[in-house]
Design a protein around this motif. Structure first.
Motif, PDB file in Angstrom:
ATOM      1  N   LYS A   1     -64.480  50.400  -0.556  1.00 61.83           N
ATOM      2  CA  LYS A   1     -64.908  49.066  -0.128  1.00 61.83           C
ATOM      3  C   LYS A   1     -64.038  48.598   1.030  1.00 61.83           C
ATOM      4  CE  LYS A   1     -66.565  47.439  -4.623  1.00 61.83           C
ATOM      5  NZ  LYS A   1     -66.535  46.315  -5.569  1.00 61.83           N
ATOM      6  N   TYR A   2     -64.352  47.429   1.538  1.00 60.20           N
ATOM      7  CA  TYR A   2     -63.554  46.865   2.635  1.00 60.20           C
ATOM      8  C   TYR A   2     -62.487  45.916   2.091  1.00 60.20           C
ATOM      9  CZ  TYR A   2     -66.027  49.095   6.405  1.00 60.20           C
ATOM     10  OH  TYR A   2     -66.490  50.039   7.280  1.00 60.20           O
TER      11      TYR A   2
ATOM     12  N   TRP B   1     -70.651  45.415   4.047  1.00 60.90           N
ATOM     13  CA  TRP B   1     -70.894  44.268   3.158  1.00 60.90           C
ATOM     14  C   TRP B   1     -70.190  44.431   1.830  1.00 60.90           C
ATOM     15  CZ3 TRP B   1     -73.278  45.357  -1.479  1.00 60.90           C
ATOM     16  CH2 TRP B   1     -73.892  46.606  -1.553  1.00 60.90           C
ATOM     17  N   LYS B   2     -69.712  45.635   1.531  1.00 66.49           N
ATOM     18  CA  LYS B   2     -68.998  45.854   0.267  1.00 66.49           C
ATOM     19  C   LYS B   2     -67.554  45.447   0.451  1.00 66.49           C
ATOM     20  CE  LYS B   2     -71.096  49.578  -2.317  1.00 66.49           C
ATOM     21  NZ  LYS B   2     -70.534  50.585  -3.235  1.00 66.49           N
TER      22      LYS B   2
ATOM     23  N   ALA C   1     -77.118  52.856  -1.889  1.00 66.17           N
ATOM     24  CA  ALA C   1     -75.729  52.630  -1.509  1.00 66.17           C
ATOM     25  C   ALA C   1     -74.769  52.750  -2.675  1.00 66.17           C
ATOM     26  CB  ALA C   1     -75.594  51.257  -0.874  1.00 66.17           C
ATOM     27  N   SER C   2     -75.177  52.289  -3.853  1.00 65.79           N
ATOM     28  CA  SER C   2     -74.212  52.188  -4.927  1.00 65.79           C
ATOM     29  C   SER C   2     -74.089  53.456  -5.770  1.00 65.79           C
ATOM     30  CB  SER C   2     -74.585  51.010  -5.816  1.00 65.79           C
ATOM     31  OG  SER C   2     -75.963  51.057  -6.127  1.00 65.79           O
TER      32      SER C   2
ATOM     33  N   LEU D   1     -71.624  50.084   4.991  1.00 65.67           N
ATOM     34  CA  LEU D   1     -70.788  49.734   3.834  1.00 65.67           C
ATOM     35  C   LEU D   1     -70.024  48.427   4.037  1.00 65.67           C
ATOM     36  CD1 LEU D   1     -69.346  53.225   2.899  1.00 65.67           C
ATOM     37  CD2 LEU D   1     -70.771  51.773   1.448  1.00 65.67           C
TER      38      LEU D   1
ATOM     39  N   SER E   1     -63.623  42.104  -4.430  1.00 64.37           N
ATOM     40  CA  SER E   1     -63.619  40.737  -4.954  1.00 64.37           C
ATOM     41  C   SER E   1     -62.175  40.275  -5.143  1.00 64.37           C
ATOM     42  CB  SER E   1     -64.322  40.699  -6.309  1.00 64.37           C
ATOM     43  OG  SER E   1     -63.517  41.365  -7.274  1.00 64.37           O
TER      44      SER E   1
ATOM     45  N   PRO F   1     -69.597  55.784  -2.369  1.00 66.91           N
ATOM     46  CA  PRO F   1     -69.455  55.390  -0.987  1.00 66.91           C
ATOM     47  C   PRO F   1     -69.074  56.543  -0.071  1.00 66.91           C
ATOM     48  CG  PRO F   1     -67.527  54.783  -2.237  1.00 66.91           C
ATOM     49  CD  PRO F   1     -68.453  55.492  -3.179  1.00 66.91           C
TER      50      PRO F   1
ATOM     51  N   SER G   1     -82.912  49.706   1.314  1.00 61.90           N
ATOM     52  CA  SER G   1     -82.335  48.730   0.395  1.00 61.90           C
ATOM     53  C   SER G   1     -82.911  47.342   0.672  1.00 61.90           C
ATOM     54  CB  SER G   1     -80.810  48.758   0.441  1.00 61.90           C
ATOM     55  OG  SER G   1     -80.336  47.969   1.481  1.00 61.90           O
TER      56      SER G   1
END
Ligand code: E3V
Length: 454
Positions: A316-317, A232-233, A121-122, A230, A236, A126, A92
């Motif tokens: 995600k996180y 960094w995900k 990754a996307s 993962l 938002s 995940p 990536s």
């Protein structure tokens, strides 16, 4: 690709980057800023709404938001300790370099090129295990591990995956085992020892270690390397708010489902520990009923990012505030704190595997029938763990583990209490939203209902 990384601008402020620093591509300015932020124990505060834009021109205006962005994007003091990049990460990165190169040549066409080049990754979603997570499955025919295996579990073959786990038939009409205090579990002289059974030899210990580490590795729902990439995900703000607006029931349902999923991997872990399947079925069930959630919480530290206090959840996180709708702020933050504490112990994977096994195979659980057998098994695992910790020069950790055992018991007790309150306040939906295994493990009510597995 090291020489070309600088084509990618600083992830924090967009200035010209000078390589990967603390795990993230940054400029010299942000590298220095992050280094300083980690040295002194200053806490920055934001005088606005904690969402200041950070770019080249504005980066010095708000240290709080700048540091927040650094952490959010994954900068971490110990990033170097994680060693080489995975192939996925390299790919990536390479794709990103390509993208910027193309942007320099012909602005506009870049996005399409990246999507064609780097779905890594996307696109594939995940952290779904790439291959069958249980290559040497004991109970063929089910998609999920279940207790029983080896032909002693007739209901398993026809059961629906994800719904079937334990068979608690001989646990019915029995009060839920309360958890006794953890006590001095490492120092207490064992019954087995006092009654003259020989301590295991070095080779026997090595065998215990190998078996448990392998079992752990084979039954990890997500590989630590995957989780690492993962990080960094992050959800938002809009996504977080959408979760916060969900109803209490929906959020409880989501969490119960994903936790139950994780528990099924722990059940499979238990089944692969030599000696566990040799215990009588009552004791297998007692140990799993009391300890499976504890092991899930223990394993969760691998999916936790102490740099920004986030944990993996639904792809995600997420920070603790995302779970607001559960109405368990205090318990949620305790779970996060516990993960944080586990991370600071810096257990290696083998150490975590052995500690998990030791938590599961606890001879002080209520309702055990062959307590001495469990105790012998636990003692061997304890010795194996001590051996590994000493080998890794990790002696101070040993003294801290009993405290972790107590925290786990307290967290699980508090979970049971929150669940009881939820069931009382949502009597109409409580029956229908939880997976059967979750109900069997954690609610009293299931003991009065018809067994779902018959
Ligand atoms: C670590 C994280 C998770 C995670 C699977 C969708 C997909 C999870 C965290 C749940 C917290 C809480 C979670 C939860 C699991 C781990 C998923 C923190 C299990 C506080 C992937 C859904 C699933 C699926 C509380 C509120 C207690 C063992 N296991 N998982 N996180 O999100 O449940 O994308 O495939 O370690 F309730």
């Amino acid at each position: 690709p090291a020489a070309q990384i600088e084509i990618i601008p600083c992830k924090i402020c967009g200035d010209k980057s000078s390589g990967i620093h603390y795990g993230v591509i940054t400029c010299e300015g942000c590298k220095g800023f992050f280094r300083r932020s980690q040295q002194n124990s200053i806490t920055y505060t934001c005088s606005r709404q904690q969402n200041c834009p950070i770019d080249r021109a504005s980066r010095n205006r708000c240290q709080h938001c700048r540091l927040h962005k650094c952490l959010e994007l994954g900068m971490s003091r110990d990033a170097v300790k994680f060693g080489r990049m995975s192939k996925k990460q390299r790919d990536s990165l390479h794709a990103e370099v390509q993208k910027h190169r193309m942007q320099q040549q012909q602005p506009g066409k870049a996005e399409a090129a990246v999507q064609a080049y780097a779905p890594a990754a996307s696109a594939q979603g995940p952290a779904k295990p790439a291959q069958d997570p249980f290559p040497t499955r004991h109970s063929p025919g089910t998609g999920k591990p279940g207790l029983g295996g080896q032909g002693c579990c007739p209901a398993e073959a026809g059961s629906s995956p994800g719904q079937q786990g334990l068979q608690l038939s001989d646990m019915k009409h029995r009060p839920l085992a309360p958890n006794p205090g953890a006590g001095d579990f490492i120092l207490r002289p064992s019954f087995a020892r006092l009654h003259g059974s020989a301590p295991p030899s070095g080779t026997q210990l090595d065998h215990v270690i190998q078996n448990i580490v392998k079992s752990h590795r084979e039954t990890c729902q997500f590989l630590p390397e995957q989780l690492q990439t993962l990080r960094w995900k992050i959800f938002s703000q809009t996504e977080v708010e959408a979760y916060q607006r969900k109803s209490t029931e929906e959020m409880w349902q989501k969490c119960a489902h994903s936790i139950t999923d994780a528990i099924q991997y722990v059940v499979e872990f238990a089944k692969r520990i030599e000696g566990f399947m040799e215990l009588c079925q009552n004791d297998q069930i007692v140990l799993l009923k009391a300890g499976s959630l504890e092991v899930v919480l223990l394993r969760m530290c691998q999916a936790f990012n102490p740099g920004n206090n986030t944990v993996f959840f639904e792809g995600k996180y997420a920070g603790p505030e995302l779970f607001h709708a559960l109405g368990c702020e205090d318990l949620t933050s305790s779970v996060f704190e516990f993960s944080h504490g586990m991370c600071s112990l810096r257990l290696s994977e083998p150490e975590l595997a052995l500690f998990s096994a030791m938590v599961l195979i606890s001879s002080d659980r209520m309702w055990l029938q062959e307590r001495y057998k469990v105790e012998k098994l636990q003692t061997d695992i304890q010795l194996a763990l001590k051996h590994v910790l000493q080998r890794n020069r990790h002696d101070t950790v040993l003294a801290k583990l009993p405290l972790k055992v107590m925290s786990l018991r307290s967290l699980c007790g508090r979970h049971a209490e929150k669940l009881r309150i939820f069931c009382l306040t949502h009597p109409l939906v409580a029956h229908s939203i939880f997976p059967p295994l979750y109900k069997e493990l954690f609610t009293l009510e299931s003991e009065h209902s018809a067994p779902f597995d018959l």
